[in-house]
Design a protein around this motif. Sequence first.
Motif, PDB file in Angstrom:
ATOM      1  N   VAL A 125      43.416  13.075 -38.208  1.00 29.39           N
ATOM      2  CA  VAL A 125      44.664  13.022 -38.980  1.00 29.39           C
ATOM      3  C   VAL A 125      45.199  11.604 -39.025  1.00 29.39           C
ATOM      4  O   VAL A 125      45.527  11.067 -40.092  1.00 29.39           O
ATOM      5  CB  VAL A 125      45.713  13.983 -38.370  1.00 29.39           C
ATOM      6  N   TRP A 126      45.296  10.985 -37.860  1.00 26.48           N
ATOM      7  CA  TRP A 126      45.829   9.631 -37.721  1.00 26.48           C
ATOM      8  C   TRP A 126      44.843   8.815 -36.876  1.00 26.48           C
ATOM      9  O   TRP A 126      44.839   8.920 -35.640  1.00 26.48           O
ATOM     10  CB  TRP A 126      47.195   9.647 -37.037  1.00 26.48           C
ATOM     11  N   PRO A 127      43.981   8.014 -37.487  1.00 21.99           N
ATOM     12  CA  PRO A 127      42.948   7.290 -36.729  1.00 21.99           C
ATOM     13  C   PRO A 127      43.494   6.454 -35.572  1.00 21.99           C
ATOM     14  O   PRO A 127      42.836   6.323 -34.540  1.00 21.99           O
ATOM     15  CB  PRO A 127      42.297   6.405 -37.807  1.00 21.99           C
ATOM     16  N   GLU A 128      44.697   5.901 -35.722  1.00 20.56           N
ATOM     17  CA  GLU A 128      45.269   5.092 -34.647  1.00 20.56           C
ATOM     18  C   GLU A 128      46.106   5.925 -33.672  1.00 20.56           C
ATOM     19  O   GLU A 128      46.614   5.391 -32.689  1.00 20.56           O
ATOM     20  CB  GLU A 128      46.143   3.981 -35.247  1.00 20.56           C
ATOM     21  N   GLY A 129      46.236   7.214 -33.949  1.00 20.94           N
ATOM     22  CA  GLY A 129      47.038   8.072 -33.102  1.00 20.94           C
ATOM     23  C   GLY A 129      48.472   8.170 -33.592  1.00 20.94           C
ATOM     24  O   GLY A 129      48.923   7.381 -34.433  1.00 20.94           O
ATOM     25  N   PRO A 130      49.234   9.132 -33.082  1.00 22.05           N
ATOM     26  CA  PRO A 130      50.642   9.260 -33.453  1.00 22.05           C
ATOM     27  C   PRO A 130      51.472   8.145 -32.830  1.00 22.05           C
ATOM     28  O   PRO A 130      51.115   7.584 -31.800  1.00 22.05           O
ATOM     29  CB  PRO A 130      51.032  10.627 -32.872  1.00 22.05           C
ATOM     30  N   ASP A 131      52.591   7.840 -33.460  1.00 25.58           N
ATOM     31  CA  ASP A 131      53.519   6.846 -32.905  1.00 25.58           C
ATOM     32  C   ASP A 131      54.368   7.445 -31.790  1.00 25.58           C
ATOM     33  O   ASP A 131      54.786   6.746 -30.867  1.00 25.58           O
ATOM     34  CB  ASP A 131      54.455   6.326 -34.000  1.00 25.58           C
TER      35      ASP A 131
END
Length: 321
Positions: A205-211
Motif C-alpha cells: 500500500v505504502w512502500p515507505e510505510g505509514p507516517d
Amino acid sequence: MRAAVCVRAGGPDVLEIRELPVPAVRPGWSLVQVKGAGLNRSELRTRQGHSPNVRFPRVLGIECVGVVVASTDPALPDGTTVATVMGEMGREFDGGYAEYALLPNSLLMPVATTLPWPILAALPETYLTARGALDALGVGRENRLLIRGGTSSVGMAAASIARGQGIETAATTRRPAKIDALKAAGVDHVILDEGGSLAAKVHEVWPEGPDRVLDLVGTSTARDSLRLVRRGGTVCMAGTLSGWLIPDFEPVAMIPSGTRLTAFHSDDMKGGTAVLERVVREVEAGIYRPNVDRVFGLDEVVAAHRYMENNEATGKVVVIP
C-alpha cells in the motif's frame, strides 16, 4: 435499583443482576439516572481480576450517559444530560452497569443533544480516546495513518474521525467478515492480518510505510508497529487488546533511530466537555459515523461480555438499563 454486579473475578457468569439501594448523594457527588453505558475491554480485564485496585463485589462500567436526578452542583441542575468517563469509575467506586450511578461532579460532562441514547452512549470513552490518540500522534491531512485493531470500537471511531479530516487511512483486521464494515467506516485500505509481520502487505500500500501508526492491539504488536512505521514516523499505543505490559522492553533496540513512540490513556480526557461537545456536533452533522455494533439490555450483560470477549463486535457494544 437494578445493577449488574461483578461478585468476584472470573468469566462472564460472575456478573449478577441484583437489587441495590439507590445511592444517596453526598457533597461533591451527584446522582445520575443511567440511560446507556458503553462496554469496554478494560471492564473485561477488571472482571477477570487484572485491576489490582478493585475490590469485589463491584458494579463495573468506566463510562455512561444519563440524566442528573439529584445534583449537588449548581452548574449541573437536575435534568441535565451528562456523560462521564474514567476517573476510577467502575473500579474504586460503582460504575455505569446500573439504573443509577453516584458520580463525582468533576467527571460529569454536560451535553445538549437529541441523539438517541444508544448513539450517545457509544461516544464518550470511544471517541474521546480516538480523538486524544490522533492528537497525540499529531496526524494531519498530509499523513498516512495505519490503524491496528481497526474493528475495535476505538479503531472504528478513529477511522470515522480520519475520514472526516480527509486523512488517507489503512486498517487491519483478522476477520475477513469484517472487511466491509471497515470500508463502510471510511477506511481506504483494509489489510487482513493473518499473523506475523504485516510489513509486506503494508508496503504494497505504502512502500515507505505509514507516517503514523495507531496501535490498539497493544503489547503483542508494539515491536512490529515500530518496524512498520516509516523512519521518523510516530507510533501511538492506545489499546490493551493483548494486555498491558511489553515483556523485555528494550527502547534502544526496539525503537528505530528518529522514530517516536508515544501513548494515550483515556483518563487524560475525563471531564473533557469541550472535546465531547465537538464530537457530538460532528456526529449530528454526519461528519463522524458512530459504529454501534449491538445494543444489549442490562439483563443481557453476561451475553454482552461473552460477545465482547469472543471479539464478535465490529464497533461499539452498548448496554441500556
